[in-house]
Every structure is written in structure tokens, then in C-alpha cells.
Design a protein around this motif. Structure first.
Motif, PDB file in Angstrom:
ATOM      1  N   LEU A   1       0.972  -1.223   0.019  1.00  0.00           N
ATOM      2  CA  LEU A   1       0.143  -0.185   0.066  1.00  0.00           C
ATOM      3  C   LEU A   1       0.818   1.274   0.029  1.00  0.00           C
ATOM      4  CD1 LEU A   1      -3.091  -0.082   2.463  1.00  0.00           C
ATOM      5  CD2 LEU A   1      -2.982   0.394  -0.157  1.00  0.00           C
ATOM      6  N   ASP A   2       2.064   1.086   0.577  1.00  0.00           N
ATOM      7  CA  ASP A   2       2.904   2.438   0.683  1.00  0.00           C
ATOM      8  C   ASP A   2       3.727   2.485  -0.678  1.00  0.00           C
ATOM      9  OD1 ASP A   2       4.183   0.302   1.877  1.00  0.00           O
ATOM     10  OD2 ASP A   2       4.888   1.414   3.567  1.00  0.00           O
TER      11      ASP A   2
ATOM     12  N   PRO B   1      -2.715  -5.402   0.638  1.00  0.00           N
ATOM     13  CA  PRO B   1      -3.178  -4.340   1.879  1.00  0.00           C
ATOM     14  C   PRO B   1      -2.137  -4.509   2.938  1.00  0.00           C
ATOM     15  CG  PRO B   1      -4.672  -6.243   2.004  1.00  0.00           C
ATOM     16  CD  PRO B   1      -3.801  -6.510   0.688  1.00  0.00           C
ATOM     17  N   VAL B   2      -0.852  -4.114   2.669  1.00  0.00           N
ATOM     18  CA  VAL B   2       0.214  -4.246   3.714  1.00  0.00           C
ATOM     19  C   VAL B   2       1.045  -2.984   3.648  1.00  0.00           C
ATOM     20  CG1 VAL B   2       1.417  -5.713   2.223  1.00  0.00           C
ATOM     21  CG2 VAL B   2       2.128  -5.524   4.377  1.00  0.00           C
ATOM     22  N   PHE B   3       1.751  -2.513   4.614  1.00  0.00           N
ATOM     23  CA  PHE B   3       2.610  -1.655   4.746  1.00  0.00           C
ATOM     24  C   PHE B   3       3.999  -2.211   4.970  1.00  0.00           C
ATOM     25  CE2 PHE B   3      -1.274   0.803   6.207  1.00  0.00           C
ATOM     26  CZ  PHE B   3      -1.380   1.837   5.258  1.00  0.00           C
TER      27      PHE B   3
ATOM     28  N   GLY C   1       7.031   0.394   5.038  1.00  0.00           N
ATOM     29  CA  GLY C   1       7.391   1.200   5.844  1.00  0.00           C
ATOM     30  C   GLY C   1       8.748   1.671   4.889  1.00  0.00           C
TER      31      GLY C   1
ATOM     32  N   PHE D   1       1.887   8.004   2.161  1.00  0.00           N
ATOM     33  CA  PHE D   1       2.324   6.967   3.219  1.00  0.00           C
ATOM     34  C   PHE D   1       4.155   7.238   3.250  1.00  0.00           C
ATOM     35  CE2 PHE D   1      -1.349   4.533   1.817  1.00  0.00           C
ATOM     36  CZ  PHE D   1      -2.108   4.838   2.960  1.00  0.00           C
TER      37      PHE D   1
ATOM     38  N   GLY E   1       7.240   6.311   6.051  1.00  0.00           N
ATOM     39  CA  GLY E   1       7.495   5.796   7.101  1.00  0.00           C
ATOM     40  C   GLY E   1       6.522   4.878   8.167  1.00  0.00           C
ATOM     41  N   MET E   2       5.709   4.289   7.301  1.00  0.00           N
ATOM     42  CA  MET E   2       4.757   3.429   7.771  1.00  0.00           C
ATOM     43  C   MET E   2       5.091   2.324   8.926  1.00  0.00           C
ATOM     44  SD  MET E   2       2.171   5.302   6.923  1.00  0.00           S
ATOM     45  CE  MET E   2       1.037   4.433   7.673  1.00  0.00           C
TER      46      MET E   2
ATOM     47  N   VAL F   1      -4.145  -4.227   6.993  1.00  0.00           N
ATOM     48  CA  VAL F   1      -5.720  -3.729   6.527  1.00  0.00           C
ATOM     49  C   VAL F   1      -6.170  -5.073   5.600  1.00  0.00           C
ATOM     50  CG1 VAL F   1      -4.864  -1.444   6.772  1.00  0.00           C
ATOM     51  CG2 VAL F   1      -4.627  -2.618   4.617  1.00  0.00           C
TER      52      VAL F   1
ATOM     53  N   TYR G   1     -10.503   0.567   2.663  1.00  0.00           N
ATOM     54  CA  TYR G   1      -9.736  -0.205   3.484  1.00  0.00           C
ATOM     55  C   TYR G   1     -10.346  -0.191   4.885  1.00  0.00           C
ATOM     56  CZ  TYR G   1      -6.327  -0.094  -0.293  1.00  0.00           C
ATOM     57  OH  TYR G   1      -5.751   0.122  -1.513  1.00  0.00           O
TER      58      TYR G   1
END
Lengths: 219, 219
Positions: free
Chosen positions: A13-14, A174-176, A178, B184, B186-187, B193, B209
Motif C-alpha cells: 500500500l505504501d 493491503p500491507v505497509f 515502511g 504514506f 515511514g509507515m 488492513v 480499506y
């Protein structure tokens, strides 16, 4: 019949296509930044599909719904793949002996190396003179099928920014992450695209785009 | 009836919610990095919708399809908005006298300022003691309606990473910015989600989401 040039990737997602820490240096250390569990989150839907499991000889069974259909279609349309050296290096280590392409694959590299023939129809050709040369060779080899820019992200960006990509699909998980390897970085903003199709499936959202305009002069 | 905390933003394909050069310093210079035309690409679908046009008093008419429905629903569910100081500063300059919220709005700022009452039911309250305080005050004010984290991206990231966000919607516009303000950055990768809905419309793809898991200890 003209080959289309496309790419097809899974993204967080990011906006990352690979998590931080996923590189050859840490190939034996999946605990490093938890790269393996992160990558698995991105790709988990793929490993469940019947077509993927058969193609990588991971075993019987698997899902046969839309996700599977999509993977199979992408495989069938692909007459040639083009990839960067880092992607190849990772694959050379982790693909099974029968590499999962079953077509010619052109590897962009400075390394001079003879074609590497794998059982099952995959032959890797090493291209030393740039992305345009690789496309020209790919067009000859692809016949009426399409040319997939397999990755990594930097190679995809080069082809997209240079105006070669005609279609692409992103499977948004649907995952971050970072941090990691961004799919899009420093994009040429003159590229215009149009959504062809957006399909939510159980775990991911598949969005296909068509490139409608690309002005070759830089922004 | 408990208020849900959500956000709802438009993003470019490469993950930006605002183009490079779009700031108060360049508010009178839309040619600077072509920020206005870039931003218009991101938001063009919004300006065509009947509900948005009426709410901002931009004129009669407008589209009444799914995009319009979505904007109207988002407006109706929102009992309170929370925003950062930069977003407020931009809005203070560009919103019409009857600001488009018609609810209490909490502005996160170091500036001490009395509530600013606008005609049409919008009152801006200036919160000087952080995001948790703003949420607590928003819950009191929201009644049974929901709390929208309006932006900017940094404020959204703070609330998401701190575990407050329960749902969010991204309207993906098929445009590349190259540079700008990333949605987004530095998540916290412990946030998990699930896709609730993905709907392609004429110009954009709406993806909603639901946050399913958030471990409060940092990665």
C-alpha cells in the motif's frame, strides 16, 4: 499482430515492491528486518494459486478463481521477459532448475555471458547495450506474444519513463512496508494513463492501466 | 453508536497527495512546477460532481453517478474533521466564506487562537496539545457520526501509525507526480488492513480499506 510491452507486479500500500533487507546479502538471513515474512505478505495470494503452484512445481491443488485466471493469462500472453541483473541474480539462486518463464528472457547487465539454457524452454540472454537493444531483441523473439518487463522496479521505471510501456497491472496488497524498494520513483509526469480494470479479490486489488500519452520531451 | 475514525484522500499513482510546489509560498504562482495543473489532474473528478459543486457553491449541475454518491456519503458520515495547520492555512486562504465542512473542525497547531466561527455551521477549534487530545475532543463533538482525519499526509500518518484509524479510502488518480507530498511515508508495518471495496469509475479507482490489526509496540 504487434507485441505489447507491459509489466505486472505486486505492490504494498505504501508503494514498495520489495521490503527492506531483501537482497542477496541477506538471502540466508530471513530474520533480517523480517524481509521474508514481509515479502510473503505481499505475495501470499500468488502462492495459493493452482497455476503458480504447477508452474513452480510447488505441488498439487490450489485456488482456481480470478486470481488464478489472471496469473495464467499473464503467463500465456508473455512471449519474452526482460529483467535487470539484480532480479536475475536473485532468481538464479532461487528459481527451480526449470525456471518458470519457458520463453527467452533478456537480462540487462554489464556482465558478458553466454546464453544460459534451462530445461523447460527458458533461455537467458545477457544484453550489454541497454534497454533499447533489449526491446529490439525481445520484439524479434516474442512473435505475436507480448513483452513483459519483469523487474526490478528500476528497470520498470526506465522503460516507463522512456515511453515503452503500453500497459501495466499492479496487484495492491493491503500491507505497509515502511521502507523498501519503491515501485515508482522519480516518474516522468508527462506519462498519462487510464484505468482499464480494477478488480478486488479476496486479498489483493488488481488494477490494470493503459498508457494513453507519453510526451518524449522531459518535464 | 461509536464514531469511527477514518480518512479519505486522492492519491497519484506514485503515491503523492500533493504535487511538488503546491504550498502557500507559491499560491499566487500556479506556473511554479505547474503545481496547479498537476493538482487539478488529481482532483478533476471531484470538481465535476454535483454534490461537491453545490457544497462549494461552484455552480449548478454536475455528475450524479457513483463518484457523486461517494462524496456525498463521506460528507454525511462526517461529524467532525481534524486537520493539520498547513492544510488549515491553505484552506483559510482558499475556502469560500462558508467553509465546506459544516461541522466542528479541530486544527492541530502550536498557535493559540480562539475558535473561528464561519457561516454555515463550520467552527474551527485550535488544539495545542496533540493528536490524542484532538481525538478526545472530536469524539465529544461528533455525536454518532464519524471523525474524519482530513489531512495533510503527515497528520494522517500520525493517526494511522498511532492506531487510531479504523477505515480509509484512497481515490487513485491515474497520474504520476514524480515528486510531491507522499501519502504514506515511514509507515508502521504492524498495521494490517483488508480491502473492503474497490470500485473503478470513469477517471479514478476508489479503494476502501478496513484496519484489522494494529500492534501498538513499534516494529
Amino acid at each position: 499482430m504487434t507485441s505489447k510491452v507491459f509489466f505486472d507486479v505486486a505492490g504494498s500500500l505504501d508503494g514498495f515492491v520489495a521490503p527492506e533487507g531483501m537482497d542477496l546479502t541477506h538471502a540466508d538471513d530471513p530474520e533480517f528486518k523480517q524481509w521474508l515474512s514481509q515479502w510473503t505478505k505481499l505475495q501470499s495470494w500468488v502462492f495459493k494459486q493452482k497455476f503458480f503452484r504447477e508452474n513452480l512445481k510447488l505441488g498439487e491443488g490450489g485456488e482456481t478463481g480470478y486470481d488464478n485466471h489472471l496469473l495464467e493469462e499473464t503467463f500465456r500472453r508473455t512471449g519474452v521477459s526482460i529483467m535487470g541483473k539484480r532480479m536475475f541474480d536473485g532468481g538464479e539462486r532461487f528459481w527451480p532448475e526449470e525456471a518458470p518463464f519457458h520463453t527467452p528472457v533478456f537480462v540487462l547487465t554489464h556482465q558478458v555471458r553466454k546464453p544460459w539454457v534451462r530445461p523447460g524452454g527458458t533461455t537467458f540472454y545477457f544484453v550489454n547495450d541497454g534497454i533499447e537493444s533489449a526491446i529490439a531483441r525481445a520484439r524479434e523473439a516474442a512473435g505475436s506474444r507480448d513483452i513483459r518487463i519483469a523487474g526490478g522496479a528500476n528497470v520498470i521505471q526506465q522503460y516507463l519513463n522512456a515511453g515503452y510501456i503500453e500497459e501495466f497491472t499492479i496487484h495492491y496488497s493491503p500491507v505497509f512496508f515502511g521502507e523498501g524498494v519503491p515501485l515508482f520513483s522519480g516518474m516522468n509526469r508527462n506519462i498519462e494513463v487510464r484505468v482499464k480494470e480494477a478488480v478486488p479479490s479476496k486479498e489483493v486489488t488488481h488494477i490494470s492501466y493503459e498508457v494513453t500519452f507519453h510526451r518524449t520531451d522531459s518535464p
